[in-house]
Design a protein around this motif. Structure first.
Motif, short mmCIF file in Angstrom:
data_model
loop_
_atom_site.label_atom_id
_atom_site.label_comp_id
_atom_site.label_asym_id
_atom_site.label_seq_id
_atom_site.Cartn_x
_atom_site.Cartn_y
_atom_site.Cartn_z
N LEU A 64 6.35 9.00 2.92
CA LEU A 64 5.14 8.70 1.94
C LEU A 64 5.32 8.86 0.50
CD1 LEU A 64 1.90 8.65 2.47
CD2 LEU A 64 2.05 11.34 2.21
N GLN A 65 6.05 9.65 -0.13
CA GLN A 65 6.14 9.75 -1.57
C GLN A 65 6.73 8.63 -1.78
OE1 GLN A 65 8.46 13.07 -2.06
NE2 GLN A 65 6.89 14.53 -2.26
N ARG A 66 7.80 7.82 -1.24
CA ARG A 66 8.50 6.69 -1.64
C ARG A 66 7.63 5.49 -1.44
NH1 ARG A 66 13.13 6.91 1.62
NH2 ARG A 66 12.15 5.39 3.38
N LEU A 67 6.78 5.25 -0.51
CA LEU A 67 5.99 3.94 -0.38
C LEU A 67 4.60 4.11 -0.63
CD1 LEU A 67 7.25 3.38 3.44
CD2 LEU A 67 8.30 2.47 1.33
N ASP A 68 4.01 5.10 -0.99
CA ASP A 68 2.64 5.38 -1.39
C ASP A 68 2.75 5.16 -2.76
OD1 ASP A 68 -0.05 5.91 -1.65
OD2 ASP A 68 0.29 8.15 -1.57
N SER A 69 2.57 4.03 -3.14
CA SER A 69 2.52 3.66 -4.87
C SER A 69 1.42 3.91 -5.53
CB SER A 69 3.00 1.90 -4.89
OG SER A 69 2.08 1.37 -4.28
N SER B 233 -1.68 8.05 1.56
CA SER B 233 -1.57 7.23 2.75
C SER B 233 -0.62 5.79 2.43
CB SER B 233 -2.72 6.96 3.47
OG SER B 233 -3.60 5.91 2.44
N ILE B 234 -0.34 5.31 3.17
CA ILE B 234 0.61 4.14 3.14
C ILE B 234 -0.28 2.95 3.77
CG2 ILE B 234 2.66 2.64 3.60
CD1 ILE B 234 4.11 5.46 3.95
N GLU C 1 1.05 -1.74 0.82
CA GLU C 1 2.23 -0.83 0.30
C GLU C 1 3.42 -0.98 0.97
OE1 GLU C 1 0.12 2.73 -1.96
OE2 GLU C 1 0.04 2.81 0.37
N MET C 2 3.21 -1.21 2.34
CA MET C 2 4.30 -1.35 3.35
C MET C 2 5.16 -2.57 3.00
SD MET C 2 6.29 -0.25 5.73
CE MET C 2 5.39 1.33 6.21
N LEU C 3 4.24 -3.64 2.61
CA LEU C 3 4.55 -5.05 2.47
C LEU C 3 5.50 -5.11 1.37
CD1 LEU C 3 1.55 -7.23 3.54
CD2 LEU C 3 3.84 -7.37 4.60
N ALA C 4 5.03 -4.38 0.26
CA ALA C 4 5.80 -4.27 -1.05
C ALA C 4 6.89 -3.56 -0.93
CB ALA C 4 4.97 -3.53 -1.99
N ALA C 5 7.29 -2.62 0.01
CA ALA C 5 8.52 -2.04 0.41
C ALA C 5 9.18 -2.86 1.23
CB ALA C 5 8.36 -0.92 1.30
N ARG C 6 8.71 -3.69 1.95
CA ARG C 6 9.51 -4.83 2.82
C ARG C 6 10.14 -5.84 1.81
NH1 ARG C 6 11.31 -4.44 7.56
NH2 ARG C 6 10.77 -6.74 8.29
N GLU C 7 9.18 -6.26 0.83
CA GLU C 7 9.68 -7.09 -0.09
C GLU C 7 11.00 -6.77 -1.11
OE1 GLU C 7 6.53 -8.88 -2.55
OE2 GLU C 7 5.24 -8.96 -0.73
#
Length: 144
Positions: free
Chosen positions: A31-36, A41-42, A46-52
């Motif tokens: 959560l901390q890493r992906l919740d920009s 919450s994600i 945010e999930m798409l940004a992490a995948r990119e």
């Protein structure tokens, strides 16, 4: 690399801190890493940004595709880090074996906490939130 941090915490005596934190807050690291935006919450964005970000890491030559050579390179890098972590773990285990009998007794295990001693910057025998943050930042820098 996360496994190395857990192994290091186990060997260096920070297991109670790491385990307690993980049990209190399941998924907190992710959560901390992906919740920009910090809303707790994600989102799909945010999930798409992490995948990119992950794609860009894997696409080392920047051609817009991940090929077998790039995956092999990533696999090799993971293996290199794992082998280095294994070597460090073995070295730490040997240092804990104070009497050199090839075994680490509970007393030997409990008596060796160099990371605690390093983190306890003011030497008061306790770790403050600031001291823990410094040591976590140090490990995060080594893992990244």
């Amino acid at each position: 690399m996360k496994r190395f941090a857990l192994s290091a915490a186990l060997v260096l005596g920070l297991t109670p801190l790491s385990a307690a934190h993980a049990q209190d807050m399941p998924g907190q690291r992710i959560l901390q890493r992906l919740d920009s935006n910090g809303d707790g919450s994600i989102s799909k964005d945010e999930m798409l940004a992490a995948r990119e970000r992950q794609f860009k890491k894997l696409d080392r030559n920047g051609d817009g595709a991940i090929d077998e050579k790039e995956i092999e390179g990533a696999r090799d890098a993971v293996m290199d880090r794992a082998e280095a972590a294994q070597a460090r773990l073995g070295n730490r285990w040997r240092r804990m074996d104070a009497n050199g009998d090839g075994k680490v007794s509970e007393d030997e295990f409990r008596s060796r906490m160099p990371l605690f001693d390093l983190a306890d910057r003011n030497g008061d025998g306790k770790l403050s939130a600031d001291e823990i943050a410094v040591i976590r930042k140090h490990f995060a820098g080594r893992a990244g």
